[in-house]
Scaffold this active site. Sequence first.
Site, PDB file in Angstrom:
ATOM      1  N   SER A 172      -4.972   5.989  -0.355  1.00 10.61           N
ATOM      2  CA  SER A 172      -4.565   4.792  -1.068  1.00 10.61           C
ATOM      3  C   SER A 172      -5.756   3.840  -1.121  1.00 10.61           C
ATOM      4  O   SER A 172      -6.660   3.906  -0.278  1.00 10.61           O
ATOM      5  CB  SER A 172      -3.406   4.172  -0.291  1.00 10.61           C
ATOM      6  OG  SER A 172      -3.362   2.806  -0.506  1.00 10.61           O
ATOM      7  N   SER A 173      -5.742   2.940  -2.094  1.00 14.01           N
ATOM      8  CA  SER A 173      -6.895   2.037  -2.252  1.00 14.01           C
ATOM      9  C   SER A 173      -7.004   1.040  -1.092  1.00 14.01           C
ATOM     10  O   SER A 173      -8.040   0.392  -0.940  1.00 14.01           O
ATOM     11  CB  SER A 173      -6.804   1.286  -3.578  1.00 14.01           C
ATOM     12  OG  SER A 173      -5.610   0.560  -3.629  1.00 14.01           O
ATOM     13  N   CYS A 174      -5.961   0.945  -0.238  1.00 10.41           N
ATOM     14  CA  CYS A 174      -6.048   0.014   0.893  1.00 10.41           C
ATOM     15  C   CYS A 174      -7.022   0.494   1.970  1.00 10.41           C
ATOM     16  O   CYS A 174      -7.292  -0.217   2.930  1.00 10.41           O
ATOM     17  CB  CYS A 174      -4.675  -0.239   1.501  1.00 10.41           C
ATOM     18  SG  CYS A 174      -4.006   1.203   2.298  1.00 10.41           S
TER      19      CYS A 174
ATOM     20  N   TYR B 291      -1.829   1.438   8.467  1.00 19.08           N
ATOM     21  CA  TYR B 291      -1.643   2.462   7.426  1.00 19.08           C
ATOM     22  C   TYR B 291      -3.002   2.943   6.903  1.00 19.08           C
ATOM     23  O   TYR B 291      -3.241   4.151   6.742  1.00 19.08           O
ATOM     24  CB  TYR B 291      -0.823   1.839   6.301  1.00 19.08           C
ATOM     25  CG  TYR B 291      -0.539   2.720   5.119  1.00 19.08           C
ATOM     26  CD1 TYR B 291       0.369   3.769   5.215  1.00 19.08           C
ATOM     27  CD2 TYR B 291      -1.146   2.482   3.889  1.00 19.08           C
ATOM     28  CE1 TYR B 291       0.650   4.566   4.127  1.00 19.08           C
ATOM     29  CE2 TYR B 291      -0.868   3.276   2.788  1.00 19.08           C
ATOM     30  CZ  TYR B 291       0.033   4.321   2.916  1.00 19.08           C
ATOM     31  OH  TYR B 291       0.308   5.096   1.822  1.00 19.08           O
TER      32      TYR B 291
ATOM     33  N   LYS C 297      -4.850   6.697   6.826  1.00 18.45           N
ATOM     34  CA  LYS C 297      -5.341   7.341   5.595  1.00 18.45           C
ATOM     35  C   LYS C 297      -6.836   7.665   5.704  1.00 18.45           C
ATOM     36  O   LYS C 297      -7.283   8.703   5.221  1.00 18.45           O
ATOM     37  CB  LYS C 297      -5.090   6.423   4.396  1.00 18.45           C
ATOM     38  CG  LYS C 297      -3.612   6.303   4.041  1.00 18.45           C
ATOM     39  CD  LYS C 297      -3.111   7.630   3.527  1.00 18.45           C
ATOM     40  CE  LYS C 297      -1.653   7.611   3.157  1.00 18.45           C
ATOM     41  NZ  LYS C 297      -1.154   8.929   2.767  1.00 18.45           N
TER      42      LYS C 297
ATOM     43  N   PRO D  79      -5.548   6.811  -5.059  1.00 12.55           N
ATOM     44  CA  PRO D  79      -4.965   6.137  -6.224  1.00 12.55           C
ATOM     45  C   PRO D  79      -4.866   4.626  -6.048  1.00 12.55           C
ATOM     46  O   PRO D  79      -4.724   4.127  -4.929  1.00 12.55           O
ATOM     47  CB  PRO D  79      -3.562   6.740  -6.328  1.00 12.55           C
ATOM     48  CG  PRO D  79      -3.334   7.532  -5.100  1.00 12.55           C
ATOM     49  CD  PRO D  79      -4.575   7.583  -4.290  1.00 12.55           C
TER      50      PRO D  79
ATOM     51  N   HIS E 286       6.817  -2.179  -3.657  1.00 10.47           N
ATOM     52  CA  HIS E 286       5.553  -2.791  -4.044  1.00 10.47           C
ATOM     53  C   HIS E 286       5.831  -3.834  -5.128  1.00 10.47           C
ATOM     54  O   HIS E 286       6.956  -3.955  -5.622  1.00 10.47           O
ATOM     55  CB  HIS E 286       4.587  -1.724  -4.570  1.00 10.47           C
ATOM     56  CG  HIS E 286       4.134  -0.756  -3.511  1.00 10.47           C
ATOM     57  ND1 HIS E 286       4.493   0.570  -3.501  1.00 10.47           N
ATOM     58  CD2 HIS E 286       3.361  -0.944  -2.418  1.00 10.47           C
ATOM     59  CE1 HIS E 286       3.943   1.168  -2.457  1.00 10.47           C
ATOM     60  NE2 HIS E 286       3.258   0.273  -1.776  1.00 10.47           N
TER      61      HIS E 286
ATOM     62  N   TRP F 110       6.149 -15.553  -5.372  1.00  9.45           N
ATOM     63  CA  TRP F 110       5.186 -16.009  -4.356  1.00  9.45           C
ATOM     64  C   TRP F 110       3.804 -16.181  -4.958  1.00  9.45           C
ATOM     65  O   TRP F 110       3.359 -15.356  -5.754  1.00  9.45           O
ATOM     66  CB  TRP F 110       5.091 -14.952  -3.250  1.00  9.45           C
ATOM     67  CG  TRP F 110       6.105 -15.140  -2.161  1.00  9.45           C
ATOM     68  CD1 TRP F 110       7.393 -15.545  -2.308  1.00  9.45           C
ATOM     69  CD2 TRP F 110       5.898 -14.916  -0.763  1.00  9.45           C
ATOM     70  NE1 TRP F 110       8.014 -15.573  -1.101  1.00  9.45           N
ATOM     71  CE2 TRP F 110       7.119 -15.195  -0.124  1.00  9.45           C
ATOM     72  CE3 TRP F 110       4.821 -14.502   0.015  1.00  9.45           C
ATOM     73  CZ2 TRP F 110       7.290 -15.086   1.247  1.00  9.45           C
ATOM     74  CZ3 TRP F 110       4.984 -14.379   1.388  1.00  9.45           C
ATOM     75  CH2 TRP F 110       6.211 -14.682   2.001  1.00  9.45           C
TER      76      TRP F 110
HETATM   77  N1  LIG Z   1       3.184   4.235  -4.517  1.00 10.49           N
HETATM   78  C1  LIG Z   1       1.950   3.790  -4.678  1.00 10.49           C
HETATM   79  O1  LIG Z   1       1.710   2.758  -5.334  1.00 10.49           O
HETATM   80  C2  LIG Z   1       0.800   4.536  -4.076  1.00 10.49           C
HETATM   81  C3  LIG Z   1      -0.463   4.021  -4.301  1.00 10.49           C
HETATM   82  C4  LIG Z   1      -1.542   4.672  -3.755  1.00 10.49           C
HETATM   83  C5  LIG Z   1      -1.349   5.808  -3.005  1.00 10.49           C
HETATM   84  N2  LIG Z   1      -0.130   6.307  -2.806  1.00 10.49           N
HETATM   85  C6  LIG Z   1      -0.024   7.514  -1.956  1.00 10.49           C
HETATM   86  O2  LIG Z   1       0.738   8.532  -2.546  1.00 10.49           O
HETATM   87  C7  LIG Z   1       1.435   9.259  -1.527  1.00 10.49           C
HETATM   88  C8  LIG Z   1       2.916   9.317  -1.873  1.00 10.49           C
HETATM   89  O3  LIG Z   1       3.412   8.000  -2.038  1.00 10.49           O
HETATM   90  P1  LIG Z   1       4.762   7.696  -2.817  1.00 10.49           P
HETATM   91  O4  LIG Z   1       4.598   6.369  -3.434  1.00 10.49           O
HETATM   92  O5  LIG Z   1       5.166   8.876  -3.620  1.00 10.49           O
HETATM   93  O6  LIG Z   1       5.771   7.521  -1.594  1.00 10.49           O
HETATM   94  P2  LIG Z   1       7.338   7.764  -1.574  1.00 10.49           P
HETATM   95  O7  LIG Z   1       7.909   7.623  -2.924  1.00 10.49           O
HETATM   96  O8  LIG Z   1       7.875   6.935  -0.479  1.00 10.49           O
HETATM   97  O9  LIG Z   1       7.461   9.295  -1.167  1.00 10.49           O
HETATM   98  C9  LIG Z   1       7.031   9.738   0.071  1.00 10.49           C
HETATM   99  C10 LIG Z   1       7.532  11.140   0.302  1.00 10.49           C
HETATM  100  O10 LIG Z   1       7.106  11.523   1.592  1.00 10.49           O
HETATM  101  C11 LIG Z   1       8.145  12.260   2.196  1.00 10.49           C
HETATM  102  N3  LIG Z   1       8.103  12.066   3.631  1.00 10.49           N
HETATM  103  C12 LIG Z   1       7.940  10.901   4.324  1.00 10.49           C
HETATM  104  N4  LIG Z   1       8.012  11.146   5.638  1.00 10.49           N
HETATM  105  C13 LIG Z   1       8.226  12.488   5.770  1.00 10.49           C
HETATM  106  C14 LIG Z   1       8.398  13.350   6.882  1.00 10.49           C
HETATM  107  N5  LIG Z   1       8.355  12.892   8.136  1.00 10.49           N
HETATM  108  N6  LIG Z   1       8.619  14.664   6.637  1.00 10.49           N
HETATM  109  C15 LIG Z   1       8.662  15.148   5.382  1.00 10.49           C
HETATM  110  N7  LIG Z   1       8.491  14.382   4.284  1.00 10.49           N
HETATM  111  C16 LIG Z   1       8.288  13.074   4.487  1.00 10.49           C
HETATM  112  C17 LIG Z   1       9.431  11.697   1.651  1.00 10.49           C
HETATM  113  O11 LIG Z   1      10.369  12.749   1.658  1.00 10.49           O
HETATM  114  P3  LIG Z   1      11.967  12.551   1.467  1.00 10.49           P
HETATM  115  O12 LIG Z   1      12.129  11.854   0.149  1.00 10.49           O
HETATM  116  O13 LIG Z   1      12.507  13.918   1.428  1.00 10.49           O
HETATM  117  O14 LIG Z   1      12.427  11.711   2.619  1.00 10.49           O
HETATM  118  C18 LIG Z   1       9.036  11.268   0.255  1.00 10.49           C
HETATM  119  O15 LIG Z   1       9.359  12.269  -0.685  1.00 10.49           O
HETATM  120  C19 LIG Z   1       1.140   8.537  -0.207  1.00 10.49           C
HETATM  121  O16 LIG Z   1       0.130   9.204   0.476  1.00 10.49           O
HETATM  122  C20 LIG Z   1       0.634   7.175  -0.637  1.00 10.49           C
HETATM  123  O17 LIG Z   1      -0.300   6.652   0.252  1.00 10.49           O
HETATM  124  C21 LIG Z   1       0.971   5.710  -3.320  1.00 10.49           C
END
Ligand SMILES: NC(=O)c1ccc[n+]([C@@H]2O[C@H](COP(=O)([O-])OP(=O)(O)OC[C@H]3O[C@@H](n4cnc5c(N)ncnc54)[C@H](OP(=O)(O)O)[C@@H]3O)[C@@H](O)[C@H]2O)c1
Length: 324
Positions: A119-121, A148, A152, A175, A191, A214
């Site tokens: 992640s960009s953080c 976090y 990462k 991303p 978010h 905010w």
């Molecule tokens: N969202 C953003 O804006 C953003 C930005 C930059 C980077 N990212 C990166 O993209 C990646 C995915 O993010 P996302 O936004 O898709 O998150 P998300 O919608 O919360 O999805 C996370 C997924 O991880 C699974 N998960 C979490 N804990 C788990 C565990 N203990 N065992 C098995 N599965 C587990 C969850 O499974 P279940 O649904 O089955 O519980 C869920 O499907 C992350 O690495 C994040 O850092 C996201």
Amino acid sequence: MTALTQFQPAPLDREARFYVAGHKGLVGSAIWRRLESEGFENLIGRGSSELDLKDREAVFAFFASNKPRYVVLAAAKVGGILANSTYPVDFLSDNLRIQVNVLDAAREHGTERLLFLGSSCIYPKFAEQPIREESLLTGHLEATNDAYAIAKIAGIMHVQAIRRQYGLPWISAMPTNLYGPGDNFSPEGSHVLPALIRRYDEAAASGTPIVTNWGSGSPRREFLHVDDMASACLHLLENYDGPEQVNVGTGQDVTIKELAGIVAEAVGYSGAINWDTSKPDGTPRKLLDVSKLTTSGWTASIDLVSGIRSTVDWYKSNIDHIRD
Ligand SMILES: NC(=O)c1ccc[n+]([C@@H]2O[C@H](COP(=O)([O-])OP(=O)(O)OC[C@H]3O[C@@H](n4cnc5c(N)ncnc54)[C@H](OP(=O)(O)O)[C@@H]3O)[C@@H](O)[C@H]2O)c1
């Protein structure tokens, strides 16, 4: 160690077993859709209730029986500022365990190509804008999500270490802020963009005349539609190899005020938008330098206004079963 220097990225085998970790999440589900539409025939996914990736023994057993040739690690504990600052231990510990287990098991059981998502953080709070990949580890992190971010960063290092020690052509992508169908719209965990969609949609439905956000609305942020993110992931797996993480974004940012205006229009909210300047603004600007990705031949194709409109449509038609 020799395999890595000879590795040339190439189209992936559509018949190979491909594990998408986190396939029900925002990013993982978009990657899954993309891979399906690209003709991948042996996709593997497990929800966290079937396979808890924190459970090392279970993860090794899963890899031993499935032996995926390709892996995208999109499973993580993810949340907004509130969740990150309230539960830093969970964000550190869960993510470290998920990553270490998946990366170790994938290495042990012969995964050839793996994409780790950060992640960009991970970049320093005061990194020069737009943020280049080289800024990693050049300054202090933003304190609200440093736990976090450290997890990462450890993931990026783990991938780099596997490249060095075992010669595997694994890669990492970072991303920017993502949005789209399947996002988390809960008041506690979301978010900024999904939070605004929910807030304005509820205000429109209840006829609320003023919504107050905010801060001043002046910080600039970048947003990428998750379908573009999925496309970029496949592009990187087929076209990029190198130890350095690759930024993934649009290369363009908007002010939070502009963002709120786009969201309000998309949901049909016509009341006033106020800004509570007594609340903190956070970093003034956060934009990724995406020249490395652009040079590799990929650019985003979904513009922010149409991406937000389609996300609002998805939100409205799925409002009864969104995550809370
Ligand atoms: N969202 C953003 O804006 C953003 C930005 C930059 C980077 N990212 C990166 O993209 C990646 C995915 O993010 P996302 O936004 O898709 O998150 P998300 O919608 O919360 O999805 C996370 C997924 O991880 C699974 N998960 C979490 N804990 C788990 C565990 N203990 N065992 C098995 N599965 C587990 C969850 O499974 P279940 O649904 O089955 O519980 C869920 O499907 C992350 O690495 C994040 O850092 C996201």
